[in-house]
Write a protein that holds these residues in place. Structure first.
Motif, PDB file in Angstrom:
ATOM      1  N   UNK A 118       0.844  -1.176   0.000  1.00 39.14           N
ATOM      2  CA  UNK A 118       0.000   0.000   0.000  1.00 39.14           C
ATOM      3  C   UNK A 118       0.887   1.236   0.000  1.00 39.14           C
ATOM      4  N   UNK A 119       1.072   1.805  -1.189  1.00 36.03           N
ATOM      5  CA  UNK A 119       1.832   3.034  -1.366  1.00 36.03           C
ATOM      6  C   UNK A 119       1.544   3.533  -2.765  1.00 36.03           C
ATOM      7  N   UNK A 120       1.323   4.790  -3.003  1.00 36.64           N
ATOM      8  CA  UNK A 120       1.254   5.898  -2.045  1.00 36.64           C
ATOM      9  C   UNK A 120      -0.093   5.926  -1.318  1.00 36.64           C
ATOM     10  N   UNK A 121      -0.248   6.897  -0.487  1.00 32.48           N
ATOM     11  CA  UNK A 121      -1.451   7.011   0.342  1.00 32.48           C
ATOM     12  C   UNK A 121      -1.183   6.453   1.712  1.00 32.48           C
ATOM     13  N   UNK A 122      -0.783   5.206   1.769  1.00 35.81           N
ATOM     14  CA  UNK A 122      -0.289   4.571   2.989  1.00 35.81           C
ATOM     15  C   UNK A 122       1.155   4.189   2.694  1.00 35.81           C
ATOM     16  N   UNK A 123       1.815   3.624   3.645  1.00 42.23           N
ATOM     17  CA  UNK A 123       3.204   3.241   3.399  1.00 42.23           C
ATOM     18  C   UNK A 123       3.525   1.971   4.171  1.00 42.23           C
ATOM     19  N   UNK A 124       2.939   0.857   3.735  1.00 39.69           N
ATOM     20  CA  UNK A 124       3.250  -0.427   4.355  1.00 39.69           C
ATOM     21  C   UNK A 124       3.112  -1.533   3.321  1.00 39.69           C
ATOM     22  N   UNK A 125       3.777  -2.631   3.603  1.00 36.82           N
ATOM     23  CA  UNK A 125       3.691  -3.818   2.756  1.00 36.82           C
ATOM     24  C   UNK A 125       3.872  -5.047   3.636  1.00 36.82           C
ATOM     25  N   UNK A 126       3.404  -6.169   3.142  1.00 38.50           N
ATOM     26  CA  UNK A 126       3.614  -7.419   3.863  1.00 38.50           C
ATOM     27  C   UNK A 126       4.301  -8.419   2.943  1.00 38.50           C
ATOM     28  N   UNK A 127       5.227  -9.156   3.549  1.00 37.93           N
ATOM     29  CA  UNK A 127       5.924 -10.233   2.867  1.00 37.93           C
ATOM     30  C   UNK A 127       5.480 -11.526   3.540  1.00 37.93           C
ATOM     31  N   UNK A 128       4.865 -12.430   2.773  1.00 35.91           N
ATOM     32  CA  UNK A 128       4.434 -13.711   3.339  1.00 35.91           C
ATOM     33  C   UNK A 128       5.616 -14.661   3.290  1.00 35.91           C
ATOM     34  N   UNK A 129       6.010 -15.126   4.485  1.00 35.85           N
ATOM     35  CA  UNK A 129       7.132 -16.063   4.561  1.00 35.85           C
ATOM     36  C   UNK A 129       6.702 -17.415   4.021  1.00 35.85           C
ATOM     37  N   UNK A 130       7.538 -18.000   3.188  1.00 39.76           N
ATOM     38  CA  UNK A 130       7.235 -19.300   2.583  1.00 39.76           C
ATOM     39  C   UNK A 130       8.286 -20.364   2.889  1.00 39.76           C
ATOM     40  N   UNK A 131       9.439 -19.969   3.387  1.00 42.48           N
ATOM     41  CA  UNK A 131      10.525 -20.909   3.657  1.00 42.48           C
ATOM     42  C   UNK A 131      10.449 -21.364   5.111  1.00 42.48           C
ATOM     43  N   UNK A 132      10.027 -22.589   5.342  1.00 48.02           N
ATOM     44  CA  UNK A 132       9.881 -23.102   6.714  1.00 48.02           C
ATOM     45  C   UNK A 132      11.211 -23.503   7.346  1.00 48.02           C
ATOM     46  N   UNK A 133      12.296 -23.478   6.581  1.00 47.26           N
ATOM     47  CA  UNK A 133      13.608 -23.787   7.140  1.00 47.26           C
ATOM     48  C   UNK A 133      14.235 -22.563   7.817  1.00 47.26           C
TER      49      UNK A 133
END
Length: 132
Positions: free
Chosen positions: A105-120
């Motif tokens: 979410x940018x511009x307007x807001x300023x955040x992002x999410x990274x979904x972790x996929x590596x269980x190691x």
């Protein structure tokens, strides 16, 4: 579906995490399971904490903190930093993949999410303060 509509669940998750973090303390809000998806007694060789750097092709972002939504684990980072990035790594050489961009979410807001996929890799609910 409009882009604004698809950002609402992410925005709600971020708000809930922040409110819980403020009310209960950081570790209670993001969970104490440092090694989600690993068998008990094993530790990952690599860990990504709040304050650590994630790398993608052409960019790097600092993790604000790790969060959990159900069984999924996420890193919350700056939206301006993550804009245009898709795959994330724990190292500058881009050899230890850790996840994918789940939302920005940018511009307007300023955040992002990274979904972790590596269980190691471990994703503890703590924030690094840097070396002394």
């Amino acid at each position: 579906m409009s882009p604004l509509r698809s950002e609402r669940p992410l925005r709600t998750v971020v708000r809930v995490v922040v409110v819980l973090a403020l009310l209960l303390g950081w570790s209670a809000a993001i969970g104490s399971a440092a090694h989600a998806g690993e068998p008990a007694g094993q530790q990952a060789a690599v860990a990504v904490r709040g304050g650590d750097t994630l790398y993608s092709t052409g960019t790097r972002c600092t993790v604000g903190f790790n969060a959990r939504s159900g069984s999924a684990l996420y890193a919350l980072v700056s939206g301006r930093c993550a804009q245009g990035a898709s795959t994330w790594y724990a190292d500058a050489a881009l050899t230890v993949g850790v996840g994918v961009t789940a939302g920005v979410s940018f511009p307007g807001n300023d955040y992002a999410s990274v979904r972790y996929t590596n269980t190691a890799v471990a994703y503890p609910g703590e924030v690094s303060e840097g070396g002394s």
